[in-house]
Design a protein around this motif. Structure first.
Motif, PDB file in Angstrom:
ATOM      1  N   GLY A 175       0.526  -1.363   0.074  1.00  0.00           N
ATOM      2  CA  GLY A 175       0.073  -0.158   0.041  1.00  0.00           C
ATOM      3  C   GLY A 175       0.722   1.305  -0.151  1.00  0.00           C
ATOM      4  O   GLY A 175       1.764   1.439   0.883  1.00  0.00           O
ATOM      5  N   LYS A 177      -0.164   4.016   0.776  1.00  0.00           N
ATOM      6  CA  LYS A 177       0.257   5.284   2.341  1.00  0.00           C
ATOM      7  C   LYS A 177       1.589   4.282   3.469  1.00  0.00           C
ATOM      8  O   LYS A 177       1.167   4.867   4.280  1.00  0.00           O
ATOM      9  CB  LYS A 177      -1.185   4.893   2.852  1.00  0.00           C
ATOM     10  CG  LYS A 177      -1.670   3.178   3.066  1.00  0.00           C
ATOM     11  CD  LYS A 177      -2.983   3.270   4.153  1.00  0.00           C
ATOM     12  CE  LYS A 177      -3.452   2.012   4.245  1.00  0.00           C
ATOM     13  NZ  LYS A 177      -4.864   2.307   5.073  1.00  0.00           N
ATOM     14  N   ASN A 178       1.697   2.860   3.265  1.00  0.00           N
ATOM     15  CA  ASN A 178       3.191   3.243   4.000  1.00  0.00           C
ATOM     16  C   ASN A 178       3.936   2.329   3.702  1.00  0.00           C
ATOM     17  O   ASN A 178       5.194   2.440   4.005  1.00  0.00           O
ATOM     18  CB  ASN A 178       2.577   1.578   4.264  1.00  0.00           C
ATOM     19  CG  ASN A 178       0.750   1.105   5.066  1.00  0.00           C
ATOM     20  OD1 ASN A 178       1.200   1.604   5.763  1.00  0.00           O
ATOM     21  ND2 ASN A 178       0.109  -0.165   4.464  1.00  0.00           N
ATOM     22  N   ASN A 195     -11.147   1.260  -7.219  1.00  0.00           N
ATOM     23  CA  ASN A 195     -10.640   0.572  -4.873  1.00  0.00           C
ATOM     24  C   ASN A 195     -12.109  -0.198  -4.924  1.00  0.00           C
ATOM     25  O   ASN A 195     -12.975   0.715  -5.083  1.00  0.00           O
ATOM     26  CB  ASN A 195     -11.048   1.316  -5.361  1.00  0.00           C
ATOM     27  CG  ASN A 195      -9.888   0.839  -3.490  1.00  0.00           C
ATOM     28  OD1 ASN A 195     -10.070  -0.012  -2.437  1.00  0.00           O
ATOM     29  ND2 ASN A 195      -9.466   2.166  -2.898  1.00  0.00           N
ATOM     30  N   HIS A 197     -12.884  -0.874  -2.536  1.00  0.00           N
ATOM     31  CA  HIS A 197     -13.144  -0.423  -1.180  1.00  0.00           C
ATOM     32  C   HIS A 197     -14.079  -0.094  -1.067  1.00  0.00           C
ATOM     33  O   HIS A 197     -15.263   0.402   0.204  1.00  0.00           O
ATOM     34  CB  HIS A 197     -11.796   0.302  -1.147  1.00  0.00           C
ATOM     35  CG  HIS A 197     -12.404   0.710   0.820  1.00  0.00           C
ATOM     36  ND1 HIS A 197     -12.109  -0.070   1.732  1.00  0.00           N
ATOM     37  CD2 HIS A 197     -12.617   2.566   1.032  1.00  0.00           C
ATOM     38  CE1 HIS A 197     -12.118   1.685   2.698  1.00  0.00           C
ATOM     39  NE2 HIS A 197     -12.686   2.313   3.025  1.00  0.00           N
ATOM     40  N   THR A 255      -3.538   1.813  -3.163  1.00  0.00           N
ATOM     41  CA  THR A 255      -3.756   2.746  -1.402  1.00  0.00           C
ATOM     42  C   THR A 255      -3.363   1.832  -0.191  1.00  0.00           C
ATOM     43  O   THR A 255      -2.550   2.188   0.252  1.00  0.00           O
ATOM     44  CB  THR A 255      -5.427   3.381  -1.595  1.00  0.00           C
ATOM     45  OG1 THR A 255      -6.132   3.844  -2.730  1.00  0.00           O
ATOM     46  CG2 THR A 255      -5.114   4.099  -0.980  1.00  0.00           C
ATOM     47  N   GLY A 256      -4.037   0.804   0.146  1.00  0.00           N
ATOM     48  CA  GLY A 256      -3.900  -0.028   1.359  1.00  0.00           C
ATOM     49  C   GLY A 256      -3.375  -1.134   1.201  1.00  0.00           C
ATOM     50  O   GLY A 256      -2.500  -2.298   2.445  1.00  0.00           O
ATOM     51  N   LYS A 258      -4.701  -3.965   0.169  1.00  0.00           N
ATOM     52  CA  LYS A 258      -5.348  -4.757   0.113  1.00  0.00           C
ATOM     53  C   LYS A 258      -6.408  -5.573  -0.917  1.00  0.00           C
ATOM     54  O   LYS A 258      -6.523  -6.701  -0.941  1.00  0.00           O
ATOM     55  CB  LYS A 258      -6.574  -4.455   1.764  1.00  0.00           C
ATOM     56  CG  LYS A 258      -7.199  -5.029   1.568  1.00  0.00           C
ATOM     57  CD  LYS A 258      -8.771  -4.614   2.581  1.00  0.00           C
ATOM     58  CE  LYS A 258      -9.835  -5.750   2.548  1.00  0.00           C
ATOM     59  NZ  LYS A 258     -10.810  -5.051   4.437  1.00  0.00           N
ATOM     60  N   ASP A 285       1.680  -6.285   3.174  1.00  0.00           N
ATOM     61  CA  ASP A 285       0.526  -4.906   4.054  1.00  0.00           C
ATOM     62  C   ASP A 285      -0.923  -5.016   4.298  1.00  0.00           C
ATOM     63  O   ASP A 285      -1.615  -5.169   4.507  1.00  0.00           O
ATOM     64  CB  ASP A 285       0.237  -3.269   3.434  1.00  0.00           C
ATOM     65  CG  ASP A 285       1.325  -2.524   3.308  1.00  0.00           C
ATOM     66  OD1 ASP A 285       2.651  -3.226   3.944  1.00  0.00           O
ATOM     67  OD2 ASP A 285       1.662  -1.902   2.505  1.00  0.00           O
ATOM     68  N   GLU A 289      -4.695  -3.380   7.182  1.00  0.00           N
ATOM     69  CA  GLU A 289      -5.482  -1.726   7.495  1.00  0.00           C
ATOM     70  C   GLU A 289      -6.707  -2.069   8.793  1.00  0.00           C
ATOM     71  O   GLU A 289      -6.032  -3.186   9.636  1.00  0.00           O
ATOM     72  CB  GLU A 289      -6.019  -2.675   6.539  1.00  0.00           C
ATOM     73  CG  GLU A 289      -7.359  -3.693   6.183  1.00  0.00           C
ATOM     74  CD  GLU A 289      -6.199  -5.043   5.466  1.00  0.00           C
ATOM     75  OE1 GLU A 289      -6.893  -5.821   5.735  1.00  0.00           O
ATOM     76  OE2 GLU A 289      -5.045  -5.089   5.172  1.00  0.00           O
TER      77      GLU A 289
END
Length: 289
Positions: A175, A177-178, A195, A197, A255-256, A258, A285, A289
């Motif tokens: 991700g 963001k990490n 996404n 999500h 993004t994450g 996942k 990752d 989350e």
């Protein structure tokens, strides 16, 4: 001695000082060989026993001419190995006098047999001492006009199994963001795809789940992305191997880490495996989350 221990393939790497023994040793280490540097020849039988106890199946020993007495131990050591049914292979690395002089002057180190004499005197003494070993070698590689990458490739071609001559690929999802993986050789950004999500039924699931995978891979841009990524990896694989790089990490981020990246990494791994490429999958990752 343990009769149930697997047989040991023993390779002795020797040759002229400055001809590339350590480069050859590093190439074999990359292929999974257990490599021992600077072992006195008299200890070869003991090394064989240790290797069998620890179940090392491929062992390489770098021998150089530190002294005349060390060199004179080699026939007896080989004879002792033969008594237990092991015939070592010999890789002899050679180079012209001019190439050795150039390399030794660049590192500013004397040859083992040079003593207080000239560099060329040491080369000639060493070449004369090693003449018999060179004549009995299973493989002789002249490194005068090749670089370290070409030497490593020659060694790999001679002593690697078929699967080891290709690039080993680690596929990593992550991700953004990490943070981007610092050990990645190639990084792809999958955030251009819709996404999952934002799809309530898919949000709690991951890219390992079939509904999420179907959603991601079913996007119109997913297939061209996979084709281009696969094409780029296929393009770079032989070049990496030619330059002595046998492991590469390909990272795909969303993004994450996942949904999208996970599904794409799984699919890319499946396609590379179908081509016979050894892959390892890491979902960095997933679960964070």
């Amino acid at each position: 001695m343990n009769d149930s221990a697997p047989p040991v393939e023993l390779l002795v790497i020797t040759g002229m000082s400055g001809a590339g023994r350590r480069t050859a040793g590093h190439a074999l280490e990359d292929l999974g060989w257990f490599v021992v540097d600077n072992l006195p020849p008299s200890m070869l039988p003991e090394l064989l026993q240790i290797s069998r106890r620890r179940q090392f199946t491929r062992v390489a020993v770098l021998l150089d001419v530190r002294s005349r007495s060390d060199f004179q131990q080699i026939p007896a050591a080989f004879s002792a190995l033969g008594d237990v049914g092991v015939v070592p292979q010999i890789l002899f690395l050679d180079a012209s006098d001019e190439a050795i002089v150039r390399r030794q002057e660049s590192v500013r180190r004397p040859l083992p047999l040079q003593g207080s004499g000239r560099l060329l005197d040491g080369i000639r003494k060493e070449r004369k001492m090693l003449a018999g070993l060179r004549a009995s070698a299973d493989l002789v590689i002249d490194t005068s006009s090749i670089n370290v990458h070409e030497l490593a490739a020659r060694v790999a071609k001679a002593y690697a199994s078929a699967s080891e001559t290709d690039l080993q690929v680690t596929l990593m999802s992550f991700g953004f963001k990490n943070g981007i993986p610092i050990d990645a050789d190639l990084v792809f950004d999958a955030r251009f795809l819709p996404n999952p999500h934002w799809v309530p039924a898919l949000r709690p699931q991951t890219g390992l789940a079939q509904p999420v995978s179907a959603y991601v891979l079913g996007q119109p841009d997913a297939e061209p992305f996979l084709q281009h990524a696969l094409g780029l990896i296929d393009l770079m694989r032989p070049g990496y191997v030619r330059e002595g790089k046998r492991h590469a990490t390909v990272a795909i981020g969303c993004t994450g880490g996942k949904h999208r990246s996970t599904a794409l990494v799984e699919e890319l791994s499946r396609r590379l495996a179908a081509e016979g490429v050894h892959t390892e999958v890491v979902h960095r990752d997933l679960g964070m989350e």
